[in-house]
Design a protein around this motif. Structure first.
Motif, PDB file in Angstrom:
ATOM      1  N   ALA A 103      49.403   1.287  12.677  1.00 51.94           N
ATOM      2  CA  ALA A 103      48.320   1.091  13.717  1.00 51.94           C
ATOM      3  C   ALA A 103      49.109   0.177  14.809  1.00 51.94           C
ATOM      4  O   ALA A 103      49.136   0.571  16.169  1.00 51.94           O
ATOM      5  N   TYR A 104      50.168  -0.572  14.644  1.00 50.80           N
ATOM      6  CA  TYR A 104      51.141  -1.067  15.487  1.00 50.80           C
ATOM      7  C   TYR A 104      51.786  -0.072  16.396  1.00 50.80           C
ATOM      8  O   TYR A 104      52.053  -0.199  17.526  1.00 50.80           O
ATOM      9  N   TYR A 105      52.474   0.737  15.314  1.00 58.23           N
ATOM     10  CA  TYR A 105      53.523   1.923  15.861  1.00 58.23           C
ATOM     11  C   TYR A 105      52.635   2.611  17.002  1.00 58.23           C
ATOM     12  O   TYR A 105      53.273   2.842  18.153  1.00 58.23           O
ATOM     13  N   VAL A 106      51.339   3.067  16.763  1.00 52.13           N
ATOM     14  CA  VAL A 106      50.631   3.916  17.818  1.00 52.13           C
ATOM     15  C   VAL A 106      50.303   2.955  18.835  1.00 52.13           C
ATOM     16  O   VAL A 106      50.549   3.407  20.011  1.00 52.13           O
ATOM     17  N   LEU A 107      49.869   1.791  18.818  1.00 51.89           N
ATOM     18  CA  LEU A 107      49.345   0.883  19.960  1.00 51.89           C
ATOM     19  C   LEU A 107      50.544   0.469  20.930  1.00 51.89           C
ATOM     20  O   LEU A 107      50.508   0.122  22.142  1.00 51.89           O
ATOM     21  N   ARG A 108      51.428   0.222  19.886  1.00 52.87           N
ATOM     22  CA  ARG A 108      52.760  -0.418  20.662  1.00 52.87           C
ATOM     23  C   ARG A 108      53.339   0.641  21.580  1.00 52.87           C
ATOM     24  O   ARG A 108      53.813   0.544  22.686  1.00 52.87           O
ATOM     25  N   THR A 109      53.204   2.057  21.087  1.00 54.53           N
ATOM     26  CA  THR A 109      53.884   3.193  22.036  1.00 54.53           C
ATOM     27  C   THR A 109      53.042   3.196  23.039  1.00 54.53           C
ATOM     28  O   THR A 109      53.403   3.593  24.310  1.00 54.53           O
TER      29      THR A 109
END
Length: 438
Positions: A103-109
């Motif tokens: 979830a972090y990976y997607v939102l950080r991107t």
């Protein structure tokens, strides 16, 4: 000076929150994706893919953000990246398990497409609004020094905090930075030509001197590729600076995306050792930018200082690429005292080639070119890193991808020696020194 002090503190708080999580990210990523392993090709590929997508987004967003700040003010645009940056930090502050990491990976991107580099770009334009050309290199050096000091404080904090506490403190500091900016920072453009509110369709008809000009108005509309090409063609120096910016970012992003995985695989570095390495580099860079650069910039000029910084950038990268013992990266990090000159000197050269009404557009354009390098670099260097750290490497040279980033920095060095700082476009009045003389 009071207005700049609020900007400096805003930059410090924001960078403190973003930098303090960097030492922990390699361990968090590998623990979520490849638990118990010291080499993980999937983690390298995911990090490289993320950086490429972020670079693609910022390639579009940086010129847009810079241009909009010329119209609506620096403060109004600062709220966007500073607010978005809180979201991914809050996710990992809550949990760092596999699903929360994704979830972090997607939102950080997604959020980094706007956040990555935006604050630095807008801060540069803010400083350029109120500092006369003769003092701008020193002012940009101080701004970079503030960022380096935040880097030191952030990584020191990460060194002594647990991983969970690191993300909680980072998220809290990001919120504090946003609130401080909204309460205390004043707008830097005070000529009454801003279009407010930000969604207003009213167009400004005059430039900073009150003169109607089609040349100025082309940069007051939404930026396009044609606008950017027109800007770069307006000065040979700007075109040369754009080439240097591309290769600097190509090498820096390639190094940063490879180095931590390389050190973890070769010397089993962990969060604490990454933090130690970053603290050494940060302290050296802070001292250099706050003490040495204000002395050397007026004496040598930003052109020569840019070449000096790039020479030591090459030395730093090549030393890491051939590191034969765990202490070599620490020795290479000490070269930060000299290689940190390159970015503020390059931005100073760019700043002096445009007038007051195009500072945001010019800095955004250079940031956009750097973002294009951010797209290319992970696509080239991440597969190389994964290949040469694996058992499938065609020959034994774990630091081969790092050496390749060094060759990119050599191209930037060669191009920097060809830059001739042409006479700047000076449409600034004496009241431009109001921030530093106040």
């Amino acid at each position: 000076m009071e207005k700049l002090s609020h900007l400096f503190l805003t930059v410090f708080l924001y960078n403190f929150s973003t930098f303090m999580v960097v030492p922990a990210m390699t361990d968090v990523t590998m623990a979520a994706i490849c638990p118990g392993q010291v080499e993980c090709s999937l983690a390298i590929f995911l990090s490289g893919f993320q950086q490429a997508i972020i670079g693609l987004g910022t390639l579009v967003m940086m010129p847009l953000v810079g241009n909009l700040s010329d119209k609506y003010g620096r403060k109004a645009l600062l709220a966007l990246p500073m607010g978005l940056a809180i979201i991914p930090l809050a996710i990992l502050a809550y949990s760092r398990t596999r699903y929360f990491f994704y979830a972090y990976y997607v939102l950080r991107t997604l959020t980094a497409m706007v956040c990555e580099g935006s604050l630095h770009c807008l801060a540069l334009a803010y400083v350029a609004d109120g500092v006369p050309e003769g003092r701008r290199a020193s002012a940009f050096g101080i701004l970079s020094g503030i960022g380096s000091s935040a880097f030191v404080c952030g990584t020191l904090s990460a060194r002594f905090l647990s991983t969970a506490s690191t993300f909680r403190v980072a998220a809290s500091m990001a919120i504090v930075a946003l609130v401080y900016m909204r309460v205390f920072l004043q707008e830097s453009i005070v000529d009454g030509s801003l279009s407010t509110p930000i969604l207003s369709h009213r167009e400004s008809k005059v430039d900073a001197l009150g003169n109607s000009s089609k040349n100025v108005q082309i940069f007051k509309t939404m930026p396009s590729l044609e606008n950017m090409i027109c800007l770069l063609k307006s000065s040979v120096t700007l075109s040369q600076a754009a080439v240097v910016a591309f290769f600097i970012n190509l090498s820096e992003v390639g190094l940063h995306s490879s180095l931590m995985y390389y050190l973890k695989a070769q010397f089993h570095f962990n969060k604490n050792q990454f933090a130690d390495l970053m603290v050494i580099s940060g302290i050296a860079g802070t001292i250099s930018q706050l003490v040495l650069m204000p002395i050397l910039a007026p004496a040598l000029g930003e052109g020569k200082l840019l070449s000096i910084g790039l020479f030591f950038t090459c030395a730093h990268i090549f030393l890491n690429g051939i590191a034969w013992s765990f202490w070599v990266p620490y020795a290479a990090a000490m070269l930060s005292i000299l290689f940190v000159f390159s970015q503020p000197c390059l931005r100073t050269i760019v700043s002096k080639q445009v007038g007051t009404s195009e500072q945001g557009m010019a800095q955004g354009c250079i940031s956009g070119i750097g973002s294009f390098a951010n797209v290319v670099s992970p696509l080239v260097f991440s597969p190389l890193t994964a290949l040469f750290l694996s058992e499938r490497a065609p020959f034994h040279f774990p630091g081969f991808s790092i050496m390749c980033t060094g060759f990119a920095s050599m191209i930037a060095l060669i191009q920097s020696t060809m830059i001739r700082t042409a006479p700047p476009i000076s449409n600034e009045s004496s009241n431009n020194s109001n921030y530093v003389d106040a």
